[in-house]
Design a protein around this motif. Structure first.
Motif, PDB file in Angstrom:
ATOM      1  N   PHE A 169       0.858  -1.185   0.000  1.00 22.22           N
ATOM      2  CA  PHE A 169       0.000   0.000   0.000  1.00 22.22           C
ATOM      3  C   PHE A 169       0.896   1.237   0.000  1.00 22.22           C
ATOM      4  O   PHE A 169       1.862   1.312   0.773  1.00 22.22           O
ATOM      5  CB  PHE A 169      -0.878   0.037   1.249  1.00 22.22           C
ATOM      6  N   LEU A 212       0.586   5.265   0.650  1.00 23.60           N
ATOM      7  CA  LEU A 212      -0.384   6.176   1.257  1.00 23.60           C
ATOM      8  C   LEU A 212      -0.332   7.563   0.630  1.00 23.60           C
ATOM      9  O   LEU A 212       0.743   8.116   0.388  1.00 23.60           O
ATOM     10  CB  LEU A 212      -0.132   6.285   2.759  1.00 23.60           C
ATOM     11  N   VAL A 252      -8.267   3.372   6.134  1.00 18.48           N
ATOM     12  CA  VAL A 252      -7.209   2.836   5.271  1.00 18.48           C
ATOM     13  C   VAL A 252      -7.554   3.056   3.807  1.00 18.48           C
ATOM     14  O   VAL A 252      -6.713   3.493   3.002  1.00 18.48           O
ATOM     15  CB  VAL A 252      -6.967   1.349   5.564  1.00 18.48           C
ATOM     16  N   LEU A 253      -8.788   2.748   3.441  1.00 22.43           N
ATOM     17  CA  LEU A 253      -9.200   2.915   2.045  1.00 22.43           C
ATOM     18  C   LEU A 253      -9.115   4.367   1.601  1.00 22.43           C
ATOM     19  O   LEU A 253      -8.693   4.665   0.474  1.00 22.43           O
ATOM     20  CB  LEU A 253     -10.609   2.374   1.857  1.00 22.43           C
ATOM     21  N   THR A 301      -5.248   5.350   1.203  1.00 20.76           N
ATOM     22  CA  THR A 301      -4.408   4.645   0.231  1.00 20.76           C
ATOM     23  C   THR A 301      -4.511   5.300  -1.141  1.00 20.76           C
ATOM     24  O   THR A 301      -5.596   5.414  -1.716  1.00 20.76           O
ATOM     25  CB  THR A 301      -4.825   3.169   0.129  1.00 20.76           C
ATOM     26  N   VAL A 355      -2.070   0.654  -4.735  1.00 22.19           N
ATOM     27  CA  VAL A 355      -1.379  -0.544  -4.269  1.00 22.19           C
ATOM     28  C   VAL A 355      -0.502  -1.089  -5.393  1.00 22.19           C
ATOM     29  O   VAL A 355      -0.717  -0.795  -6.576  1.00 22.19           O
ATOM     30  CB  VAL A 355      -2.355  -1.636  -3.784  1.00 22.19           C
ATOM     31  N   SER A 392      -5.635   1.144  -8.361  1.00 21.98           N
ATOM     32  CA  SER A 392      -6.585   1.740  -7.430  1.00 21.98           C
ATOM     33  C   SER A 392      -7.300   0.643  -6.649  1.00 21.98           C
ATOM     34  O   SER A 392      -7.511  -0.469  -7.149  1.00 21.98           O
ATOM     35  CB  SER A 392      -7.610   2.582  -8.197  1.00 21.98           C
ATOM     36  N   LEU A 393      -7.707   0.970  -5.425  1.00 21.20           N
ATOM     37  CA  LEU A 393      -8.487   0.030  -4.622  1.00 21.20           C
ATOM     38  C   LEU A 393      -9.983   0.116  -4.894  1.00 21.20           C
ATOM     39  O   LEU A 393     -10.748  -0.713  -4.404  1.00 21.20           O
ATOM     40  CB  LEU A 393      -8.242   0.290  -3.130  1.00 21.20           C
ATOM     41  N   VAL A 426      -6.404  -5.107   3.685  1.00 22.53           N
ATOM     42  CA  VAL A 426      -6.908  -3.825   4.196  1.00 22.53           C
ATOM     43  C   VAL A 426      -7.056  -3.880   5.711  1.00 22.53           C
ATOM     44  O   VAL A 426      -6.687  -2.938   6.431  1.00 22.53           O
ATOM     45  CB  VAL A 426      -8.250  -3.466   3.535  1.00 22.53           C
ATOM     46  N   VAL A 434      -3.599  -3.623   7.331  1.00 20.52           N
ATOM     47  CA  VAL A 434      -3.058  -2.261   7.398  1.00 20.52           C
ATOM     48  C   VAL A 434      -3.788  -1.450   8.469  1.00 20.52           C
ATOM     49  O   VAL A 434      -3.177  -0.615   9.151  1.00 20.52           O
ATOM     50  CB  VAL A 434      -3.133  -1.579   6.019  1.00 20.52           C
ATOM     51  N   SER A 449       1.786  -5.206   3.505  1.00 18.76           N
ATOM     52  CA  SER A 449       0.613  -5.600   4.291  1.00 18.76           C
ATOM     53  C   SER A 449       0.656  -7.018   4.820  1.00 18.76           C
ATOM     54  O   SER A 449      -0.228  -7.423   5.567  1.00 18.76           O
ATOM     55  CB  SER A 449      -0.653  -5.406   3.451  1.00 18.76           C
TER      56      SER A 449
END
Length: 261
Positions: free
Chosen positions: A107, A109, A123-124, A127, A130, A169-170, A202, A205, A227
């Motif tokens: 990840f 940030l 977290v989402l 971030t 990833v 991207s998440l 996720v 983290v 992670s």
């Protein structure tokens, strides 16, 4: 507590500088907090010597790895700038003592993660993207004879990290369902999936963010966060090419060389 912490730190520092594995340090340390004090002492020494903290890593997340060492709780360590390599960049075998490879999701940030009690939603939001990543874990402790305090004191058995070069991207992505295959010179050697990493990378983290915030070492924008392993780690015995394939997240190659050309 100062003398035992200094003794453990000195033993590990000598092992690293002489490339000679040492006996466990648990004889000096009675608690995980004492082990993290050793880790901080060694981190401060690296920073004083010119290293830059580049992020953090989570260890002992996958049940398969926990069973390998008989340690059944996660831990964390520090990533330094000289530990980070790019896809296909040669990684010198001689920098390690007794390395092993594992497949992970890194990840990166875009925001600080410093709120108390950080959630997966935090977290989402934090971030930026990833990357597929291979961690080369290592231990200064001889024969990987580890307890939880040994690996914590030894910076969570850190070695090096090889990062993919294509960000993902998440958004709309289920990392728990992401499958993983790790190959060595074209032969599969380890399999796993995101759910092996504390249920989801996720969630792992988020655990790390809470732990670091509680210890006043919060994650910051720009940090790289490893992670945790998605499957069993495998020995690195010399030169070779490890390739990590992640479903929907591309691949990354760690090229281990006896000498840098």
């Amino acid at each position: 507590m100062t003398a035992p912490i200094e003794a453990a730190a000195a033993r590990l520092a000598t092992a690293a500088s002489t490339a000679t594995p040492c006996p466990p340090v648990r004889e000096f340390l009675g608690t995980i907090d004492a082990a993290y004090a050793v880790q901080r002492r060694l981190r401060d020494q690296r920073v004083e010597a010119g290293a830059r903290v580049a992020g953090a890593k989570i260890g002992l997340t996958a049940p398969s790895v926990q069973r390998q060492f008989g340690v059944y709780q996660p831990d964390f360590g520090v990533l330094f700038d000289d530990m980070l390599y790019a896809h296909t960049e040669p990684v010198p075998y001689r920098r390690f003592l007794q390395p092993r490879a594992e497949g992970e999701i890194a990840f990166v940030l875009g925001r600080d993660l410093d709120v108390p009690g950080a959630s997966v939603a935090d977290v989402l939001r934090a971030t930026e993207f990833v990357l597929p990543a291979i961690e080369i874990v290592d231990s200064r402790i001889g024969a990987w004879d580890l307890s939880i305090v040994d690996t914590v004191a030894d910076n969570a058995s850190s070695g090096a990290v090889v990062l993919g070069c294509t960000p993902f991207s998440l958004t709309g992505r289920d990392l728990a369902a992401t499958g993983m295959t790790l190959e060595l010179d074209g032969e599969p050697v380890s399999f796993g999936a995101g759910h092996a990493c504390l249920g989801s990378p996720v969630a792992a983290v988020a655990w790390l963010a809470r732990e670091l915030a509680a210890r006043e070492q919060p994650l910051r924008a720009g940090d790289v966060v490893m992670s945790g392993a998605l499957g069993p780690m495998v020995p690195v015995t010399g030169a070779g090419r490890f390739r990590l394939r992640l479903d929907g997240l591309g691949e990354v190659d760690a090229v281990i060389e006896e000498e840098i050309q």
